[in-house]
Write an enzyme that holds these catalytic residues in place. Sequence first.
Site, PDB file in Angstrom:
ATOM      1  N   ARG A 213     101.866 -53.058 135.336  1.00  0.00           N
ATOM      2  CA  ARG A 213     101.130 -51.902 135.868  1.00  0.00           C
ATOM      3  C   ARG A 213     102.052 -50.712 136.074  1.00  0.00           C
ATOM      4  O   ARG A 213     101.609 -49.653 136.528  1.00  0.00           O
ATOM      5  CB  ARG A 213     100.463 -52.263 137.195  1.00  0.00           C
ATOM      6  N   SER A 214     103.338 -50.857 135.771  1.00  0.00           N
ATOM      7  CA  SER A 214     104.281 -49.760 136.021  1.00  0.00           C
ATOM      8  C   SER A 214     103.902 -48.470 135.285  1.00  0.00           C
ATOM      9  O   SER A 214     104.033 -47.386 135.851  1.00  0.00           O
ATOM     10  CB  SER A 214     105.700 -50.190 135.658  1.00  0.00           C
TER      11      SER A 214
ATOM     12  N   THR B  45     111.745 -56.260 134.099  1.00  0.00           N
ATOM     13  CA  THR B  45     110.976 -57.344 134.686  1.00  0.00           C
ATOM     14  C   THR B  45     111.301 -58.658 133.973  1.00  0.00           C
ATOM     15  O   THR B  45     112.255 -58.733 133.208  1.00  0.00           O
ATOM     16  CB  THR B  45     109.467 -56.976 134.707  1.00  0.00           C
TER      17      THR B  45
ATOM     18  N   LYS C 239     115.650 -59.832 134.648  1.00  0.00           N
ATOM     19  CA  LYS C 239     116.185 -59.241 135.878  1.00  0.00           C
ATOM     20  C   LYS C 239     117.597 -59.709 136.231  1.00  0.00           C
ATOM     21  O   LYS C 239     118.343 -58.986 136.885  1.00  0.00           O
ATOM     22  CB  LYS C 239     115.246 -59.550 137.054  1.00  0.00           C
TER      23      LYS C 239
ATOM     24  N   GLY D 249     113.146 -65.990 142.793  1.00  0.00           N
ATOM     25  CA  GLY D 249     113.701 -64.635 142.854  1.00  0.00           C
ATOM     26  C   GLY D 249     112.992 -63.766 143.885  1.00  0.00           C
ATOM     27  O   GLY D 249     113.628 -62.957 144.572  1.00  0.00           O
TER      28      GLY D 249
ATOM     29  N   ILE E 166     113.131 -79.031 148.008  1.00  0.00           N
ATOM     30  CA  ILE E 166     114.003 -78.682 149.133  1.00  0.00           C
ATOM     31  C   ILE E 166     115.416 -78.312 148.651  1.00  0.00           C
ATOM     32  O   ILE E 166     116.082 -77.450 149.226  1.00  0.00           O
ATOM     33  CB  ILE E 166     114.020 -79.825 150.185  1.00  0.00           C
TER      34      ILE E 166
ATOM     35  N   LYS F 142     116.188 -76.586 146.124  1.00  0.00           N
ATOM     36  CA  LYS F 142     116.198 -75.165 145.744  1.00  0.00           C
ATOM     37  C   LYS F 142     116.267 -74.274 146.987  1.00  0.00           C
ATOM     38  O   LYS F 142     116.939 -73.245 146.989  1.00  0.00           O
ATOM     39  CB  LYS F 142     114.940 -74.829 144.936  1.00  0.00           C
TER      40      LYS F 142
ATOM     41  N   GLN G 155     107.923 -50.430 145.660  1.00  0.00           N
ATOM     42  CA  GLN G 155     109.186 -50.661 144.955  1.00  0.00           C
ATOM     43  C   GLN G 155     109.391 -49.630 143.848  1.00  0.00           C
ATOM     44  O   GLN G 155     110.513 -49.396 143.413  1.00  0.00           O
ATOM     45  CB  GLN G 155     109.319 -52.100 144.426  1.00  0.00           C
TER      46      GLN G 155
END
EC number: 1.1.1.25
Length: 278
Positions: A19-20, A65, A69, A133, A157, A159, A249
């Site tokens: 949607r940017s 994106t 990233k 992320g 857990i 992670k 953002q």
Amino acid sequence: MGTSQKAACVIGWPIKHSRSPLIHKYWMRQHGIDADYRREAVEPEKLGDFIAHLSSNGYVGANVTLPHKEAVLQLADPDSRALSVGAANTLFFRSGRLCATNTDVEGFVANLDVEASGWDSELETAVVLGAGGGARAVIYGLIERKVERIVLVNRTIEKAAKLASVFGDRVQPTAWSDLPRAMRSARLLVNTTSLGMTGQPPLEIDLAPLASDAAVSDIVYSPLETPLLAAAKARGLKTADGLGMLLYQAVRGFSLWFGVKPEVTAELRALVERDLVN
Ligand code: ATR
């Protein structure tokens, strides 16, 4: 490209659903900036080449994106925030150098301040669900805002433990089965998992243990109102959604590229909302 018109782009693989362009083109119209914003589908093997030619292809900057990233940190000069989060989502030029930064952190916090206004940033405990992320940016933002303790709940857990170790003792890896207990002392709950996203299973948790002055935030923005946010609203809790984070953002990227700080207006939000439901 063949013209001297300025342009920015969003680089991803795939990139169809970003949607940017809608957001940045709205601000270009608002500020009378004659520029373009494109979607660039760049496969991982071609990312280095694409970035190397960014300027010669007429781009003043870019959003980055999935899945690029992290990789982009090696291809531009990352600032301390991009390094701390371990990912960049915005590229811009300074003195001819390509720089990389991360605006997800400020997007998350700015949106929380607006949509869940009055959320208690002096709070002792926040619960973050998920350890990918998205969680890393959210945790970074909460630590910047001096949240004392972050209970990091994740299905895997290991992670959670790995992510928590990046931040030190303030972030406590916690099993999903301990979530109700963790919620009792929390004033903020944030979902960063993909649960609740269109096409994914819903996030089914009972919000009853949360205090009545707690806030609930979801970084998922499709659907606009996730089952989690619907349940939080039904309980009368403050909420902040993923679309707000996406809009906030985008502010700094636009400022860096075009030298104007744009506003997240109700009209912009409505425009993106319409696009998301169509
Ligand atoms: P991102 O980088 O966008 O945050 P990610 O790295 O794919 O995305 O992380 C997705 C998160 O959603 C992870 O925390 C994942 O949990 P695991 O680490 O256990 O995989 C979580 N998640 C995805 N599907 C889930 C499910 N069905 N139940 C619980 N958690 C889930």
